[in-house]
Write an enzyme that holds these catalytic residues in place. Structure first.
Site, short mmCIF file in Angstrom:
data_model
loop_
_atom_site.label_atom_id
_atom_site.label_comp_id
_atom_site.label_asym_id
_atom_site.label_seq_id
_atom_site.Cartn_x
_atom_site.Cartn_y
_atom_site.Cartn_z
N PRO A 184 0.82 -1.20 0.00
CA PRO A 184 0.00 0.00 0.00
C PRO A 184 0.87 1.26 0.00
O PRO A 184 1.79 1.37 0.81
CB PRO A 184 -0.78 -0.09 1.31
CG PRO A 184 -0.65 -1.50 1.77
CD PRO A 184 0.58 -2.05 1.18
N HIS A 369 9.87 -24.00 7.97
CA HIS A 369 10.50 -24.29 6.68
C HIS A 369 11.21 -23.04 6.19
O HIS A 369 10.54 -22.11 5.72
CB HIS A 369 9.44 -24.66 5.62
CG HIS A 369 8.80 -25.99 5.84
ND1 HIS A 369 7.61 -26.34 5.24
CD2 HIS A 369 9.18 -27.07 6.58
CE1 HIS A 369 7.28 -27.57 5.60
NE2 HIS A 369 8.22 -28.03 6.42
N GLU A 370 12.52 -22.99 6.32
CA GLU A 370 13.27 -21.87 5.72
C GLU A 370 13.76 -22.32 4.35
O GLU A 370 14.64 -23.17 4.25
CB GLU A 370 14.45 -21.47 6.62
CG GLU A 370 15.36 -20.40 6.02
CD GLU A 370 14.62 -19.15 5.55
OE1 GLU A 370 14.20 -18.37 6.39
OE2 GLU A 370 14.45 -18.97 4.31
N GLU A 442 9.10 -13.24 4.67
CA GLU A 442 9.49 -12.84 3.31
C GLU A 442 8.38 -13.26 2.34
O GLU A 442 8.62 -14.01 1.38
CB GLU A 442 10.84 -13.47 2.90
CG GLU A 442 12.00 -13.09 3.78
CD GLU A 442 12.09 -13.92 5.06
OE1 GLU A 442 11.72 -15.10 5.02
OE2 GLU A 442 12.49 -13.37 6.09
N GLU A 460 4.92 -11.75 7.36
CA GLU A 460 5.83 -10.68 7.78
C GLU A 460 5.67 -9.56 6.75
O GLU A 460 4.68 -8.84 6.76
CB GLU A 460 7.25 -11.25 7.86
CG GLU A 460 8.25 -10.33 8.52
CD GLU A 460 9.66 -10.88 8.43
OE1 GLU A 460 10.42 -10.66 9.35
OE2 GLU A 460 10.02 -11.50 7.40
N GLU A 466 13.27 -8.19 14.45
CA GLU A 466 14.63 -8.75 14.34
C GLU A 466 15.63 -7.71 13.84
O GLU A 466 16.83 -7.90 13.95
CB GLU A 466 14.62 -10.00 13.46
CG GLU A 466 14.16 -9.75 12.06
CD GLU A 466 13.71 -11.03 11.34
OE1 GLU A 466 12.91 -11.78 11.92
OE2 GLU A 466 14.15 -11.25 10.21
#
Ligand code: NOJ
Length: 656
Positions: A184, A369-370, A442, A460, A466
């Protein structure tokens, strides 16, 4: 006056569409066979004539020689109930006009433009049916413009950058938007109107970014594919909704829910979806106590997982995230992620035993799960990876796509390109089949699809906590409600109370960390600090974190300005209790809160966590004042927010 009609010897046609309350007027015009729309709020023009159309690869542009074959008008009134979220009920009231268009000459291609005008928004989309001569097209460019005054203020984050959406917001002017920015995109016009340009229901298409065209008009710049085109689409096809939210004040903008109204109702039964609060084997890695990779300080061991499950039980928290449990974290995990295994745990982590122990204690495991953006590697394992968790009773997965680009079909692609959007959608749909909820880091930005897919509980998609330890200023969390959060909830990883940690020092006060649970909504809300911090140092503050709901009945924004401060009240979905949160930028301020939204005659116990007079996010972050008093709907509260501070209030309903 310049007359297009005279120049081209053709007639101009105009069509007005009014919002149900008549405050917004949208005008569609054919000027010499080309399509333009403009918009007014209370007779003040907010969008000047803006072009519509497409460039199509191997074809003539779809912009000229257009005529309206037929118009269809519709009035729609509906109250939608959302399964979870910031508001239980939202309005879906609009006037719609569909314009059926055709080219007069050449190929006689046809398409539909569907406009919906709400009391607080304008939305439109292109619908392209199969054409006599072809069934698929490649879009070279979408020409949609949002021709706002160049002296409009814009709060932007840049597009096409290595950290995706994770940038600090900057205040600028529209005439400076030479490079693409994400939506936005929040704007303030010279006449004081607030607008936010965004999109709804983004499926199988590149995500919108915006930048000035060569003619100095704000225009869509659809995220390209690696082949340089914008999207390959099979017909029939409809674009996502192009959405302009309209408000008289910054805080009014924050409860604009039109994005959800533009998405479809869920198909099938999602009653199994439950919002969740969780702790995690997580922040210990950020502060360097533990590691993701196996070794002496490995975080995700069976022993640690059991300790954290015990802590979750003691703390009254329902879930536990476990990161670093699988093969692939050794060495430089960002580089090596191409080989990540999603069904193989490290030797010191016994998934079966941890799952058994969690179940015995009624704690939900949040799997992890990365993918590091290696989508090809992930998709090869997707079905098996979800089955692996499902078979062990895991109903939540946090996924991650760290890395500046994705690897899809052997090519480097943007996360927010058409193929990226397709991948995220695939995970949401597969997860739904397996009764798994997702929290995507991400991610592709939110466009309201969680109305249709309620198992997409959070994402996110902005700078989160972080980045503390230097890269976040107190204004960041004061921008989010007016910008990123217009696209839905965010996993900000709130509740880090170890503020003065030498590795990751937080630019916040203590009570502000509690405020985040109210000011930043998330269907999966993380209490992000290590459990011993809560148990040994901040038991009282933790009571607020434990109690604050993850789904609300009503949200009422109380005060604020973009990037300066934000104060909001939310009522619990399942009780008469209310919660209020406020955050301030680098400046301290006093806030007066009128409690007239409380039930008339009701008595509430207010538990207030606020900054002490001498609190300061850098010099004195722990200075907190805790107070309990009884209030009703004719009362008001005066609260101080320190520089970089904030406050949190729980209003417990007692009686009437
Ligand atoms: C980035 C995510 O935002 C963070 O939460 C996660 O811990 C790391 N990637 C590793 O997956």
């Amino acid at each position: 006056m310049f007359k297009w009609a005279n120049l081209f010897g053709k007639k101009n046609t105009e069509n007005d569409i009014y919002s149900p309350d008549k405050s917004i007027r949208c005008v569609l015009e054919l000027r010499a066979g080309q399509l333009f729309y403009s918009a007014y709020k209370n007779d003040k023009r907010i969008i000047k004539p803006s072009r519509l159309g497409f460039l199509i690869c191997g074809e003539t542009p779809l912009i000229n020689d257009l005529k309206i074959i037929r118009e269809q008008k519709k009035k729609h009134e509906e109250t939608i109930e959302l399964q979870w979220g910031e508001d239980r009920y939202i309005n879906n009231n609009y006037n719609e006009t569909s314009f059926y268009l055709s080219e007069e000459k050449e190929q006689k291609r046809i398409f539909t433009l569907r406009f919906r005008v709400f009391n607080n928004a304008i939305a439109f989309r292109y619908e392209i049916p199969p054409q006599p001569k072809f069934r698929q097209i490649t879009i070279k460019d979408e020409l949609t413009e949002f021709n706002v005054d160049l002296n409009t203020i814009a709060w932007k984050i840049p597009a096409y950058q290595p950290d995706r959406y994770e940038y600090n917001y900057e205040k600028t002017m529209v005439h400076q938007l030479k490079k693409s920015v994400h939506t936005p995109l929040t704007l303030k016009t010279p006449t004081g109107q607030y607008l936010a340009i965004h999109e709804a229901a983004l499926y199988d298409y590149g995500s919108i970014t915006l930048k000035l065209s060569q003619n100095n008009i704000l225009k869509t710049d659809i995220t390209p594919l690696s082949d340089g085109t914008k999207a390959h689409v099979l017909l029939p096809f409809q674009t996502p909704w192009r959405l302009i939210m309209v408000a008289d004040s910054a805080i009014e903008l924050t409860t604009n829910r039109t994005m959800y109204a533009l998405n479809e109702a869920p198909i099938g039964d999602f009653s199994w979806v439950k919002t969740l609060k969780f702790i995690g084997i997580w922040w210990a890695m950020f502060v360097g106590e533990w590691t993701w990779a196996p070794g002496e300080r490995h975080g995700a061991t069976t022993e640690h997982a059991k300790e954290y499950i015990d802590a979750a039980v003691r703390l009254g928290i329902s879930g536990l995230l476990i990161e670093g449990w699988n093969e692939g974290w050794e060495g430089d995990w960002l580089e090596n992620g191409i080989n990540n295994k999603f069904t193989v745990s490290t030797p010191d982590f016994d998934m079966d035993e941890v799952a058994r122990y969690a179940k015995m204690h009624n704690i939900e495991i949040v799997g992890h799960h990365e993918t590091v953006g290696f989508v090809d590697n992930y998709e090869k394992q997707l079905e098996e990876a979800y089955n692996y968790y499902a078979a062990r009773g895991v109903h939540y997965i946090k996924t991650g796509y760290a890395g500046s680009m994705m690897m899809i079909n052997g090519r480097r692609e943007f996360h927010h390109s058409q193929v990226g959007v397709r991948h995220y959608q695939k995970t949401v749909e597969l997860a739904a089949k397996k009764h798994i909820c997702l929290d995507i880091h991400e991610p592709i930005k939110g466009t309201g699809i969680e109305r249709t897919w309620p198992n997409l509980l959070s994402r996110e998609g902005a700078r989160g906590q972080e980045y503390e330890g230097g890269a976040l200023s107190p204004s960041h969390a004061c921008f989010l409600p007016y910008t990123r959060l217009l696209a839905g909830g965010m996993d900000y990883t709130s509740g880090i109370l170890d503020l003065a940690n030498s590795v990751k020092r937080m630019a916040t006060t203590l009570s502000r960390q509690l405020a985040y649970f109210v000011t930043i909504y998330s269907g999966m809300q993380m209490a992000a600090d290590r459990p011993f911090i809560y148990e040994q140092r901040f038991q009282e503050e933790f009571n607020f974190i434990r109690d604050v709901p993850t789904s609300f009945n009503t949200t009422i924004p109380l005060a604020g300005e973009v990037g300066e401060y934000y104060v909001v009240a939310r009522q619990d979905r399942n009780s008469k209790d209310w919660y209020i949160g406020g955050v301030s930028d680098e400046n301290g301020r006093n806030i007066h809160i009128n409690l007239d939204f409380l039930e008339q005659g009701g008595v509430y116990e207010a538990m207030i966590y606020a900054d002490a007079e001498n609190a300061h996010y850098r010099e004195n972050p722990f200075a907190i004042v805790k107070q309990t008093k009884h209030v009703g709907n004719s009362d008001s509260l005066n609260i101080f927010m320190a520089p970089g501070g904030g406050f949190a209030i729980k209003l417990k309903y007692k009686q009437n």
